[in-house]
Motif scaffolding. Structure first.
Motif, mmCIF file in Angstrom:
data_model
loop_
_atom_site.group_PDB
_atom_site.id
_atom_site.type_symbol
_atom_site.label_atom_id
_atom_site.label_comp_id
_atom_site.label_asym_id
_atom_site.label_seq_id
_atom_site.Cartn_x
_atom_site.Cartn_y
_atom_site.Cartn_z
ATOM 1 N N UNK A 133 -78.753 -31.487 -23.566
ATOM 2 C CA UNK A 133 -78.821 -31.285 -22.090
ATOM 3 C C UNK A 133 -77.533 -31.844 -21.290
ATOM 4 N N UNK A 134 -77.070 -32.995 -22.057
ATOM 5 C CA UNK A 134 -75.833 -33.628 -21.413
ATOM 6 C C UNK A 134 -74.670 -32.629 -21.694
ATOM 7 N N UNK A 135 -74.518 -31.901 -22.827
ATOM 8 C CA UNK A 135 -73.747 -30.958 -23.361
ATOM 9 C C UNK A 135 -73.692 -29.760 -22.390
ATOM 10 N N UNK A 136 -74.853 -29.324 -22.019
ATOM 11 C CA UNK A 136 -74.962 -27.981 -21.271
ATOM 12 C C UNK A 136 -74.591 -28.329 -19.693
ATOM 13 N N UNK A 137 -75.079 -29.576 -18.996
ATOM 14 C CA UNK A 137 -74.325 -29.954 -17.746
ATOM 15 C C UNK A 137 -72.963 -29.859 -17.838
ATOM 16 N N UNK A 138 -72.275 -30.641 -18.888
ATOM 17 C CA UNK A 138 -70.995 -30.682 -19.133
ATOM 18 C C UNK A 138 -70.172 -29.368 -19.005
ATOM 19 N N UNK A 139 -70.704 -28.455 -19.940
ATOM 20 C CA UNK A 139 -70.241 -27.305 -20.010
ATOM 21 C C UNK A 139 -70.246 -26.558 -18.820
ATOM 22 N N UNK A 140 -71.371 -26.560 -18.137
ATOM 23 C CA UNK A 140 -71.592 -26.098 -16.713
ATOM 24 C C UNK A 140 -70.385 -26.371 -15.844
ATOM 25 N N UNK A 141 -70.223 -27.666 -15.879
ATOM 26 C CA UNK A 141 -69.079 -28.252 -15.078
ATOM 27 C C UNK A 141 -67.566 -27.810 -15.410
ATOM 28 N N UNK A 142 -67.533 -27.692 -16.632
ATOM 29 C CA UNK A 142 -66.398 -27.005 -17.195
ATOM 30 C C UNK A 142 -66.332 -25.677 -17.061
ATOM 31 N N UNK A 143 -67.128 -24.626 -16.858
ATOM 32 C CA UNK A 143 -67.082 -23.374 -16.447
ATOM 33 C C UNK A 143 -66.776 -23.269 -14.954
#
Length: 161
Positions: A133-143
């Motif tokens: 979950x943390x990785x997904x939300x961090x990736x979303x922010x980076x995208x």
């Protein structure tokens, strides 16, 4: 439905993953937008979502934000005003300018649509282990941040779904 591993001859796996993610995100936005009160169409819901973010503005500014012509805004606003979701007014500086704003009834409709969307996102995230979950939300922010730096990608688009 195409899976992430079915990239096809023209798509690499990373692009295929983003295509699949797009279908999920648009599906959630679409479902949320259709949670509007009975009689409020998808284009009217979109208008309310955009207008709620803009506040009281000239109808021409709303049209530009939606990526439509002014007559389209007029037609959509007519029904929304009739049902109490939107109010028209006049600009204080130039009385010939028609302004539009979301009413309290309209804000409640927008809140319901957005809550439906947020509920879907929470349900999706709750199915993921905390680290993912943390990785997904961090990736979303980076995208989102990366998209802001690519001129060909309209991050604002013609308003939210």
């Amino acid at each position: 439905m195409q899976t992430l591993t079915e990239a096809g001859p023209d798509l690499d796996e990373d692009v295929a993953a983003l295509e699949a993610l797009t279908r999920v995100l648009v599906g959630i936005a679409w479902d949320g937008a259709h949670a509007a009160p009975p009689g409020v169409t998808f284009p009217q819901t979109r208008l309310l979502l955009i207008l709620d973010g803009l506040g009281r503005v000239p109808s021409s500014r709303l049209a530009a934000a939606m990526g439509v012509n002014a007559s389209s805004v007029t037609r959509l606003a007519d029904r929304l005003e009739t049902h109490g979701y939107l109010a028209r007014g006049r600009d204080r500086q130039n009385r010939s300018v028609v302004t539009v704003e979301v009413t309290e009834t309209g804000r409640r409709a927008v809140a319901h649509v957005l809550e439906r969307r947020r509920t879907a996102f929470r349900a999706l995230l709750d199915r993921m282990p905390p680290a993912q979950r943390k990785a997904a939300t961090a990736a979303a922010r980076r995208i989102v941040k990366a998209a802001a730096g690519v001129p060909a990608i309209g991050t604002a688009g013609p308003g939210p779904l």
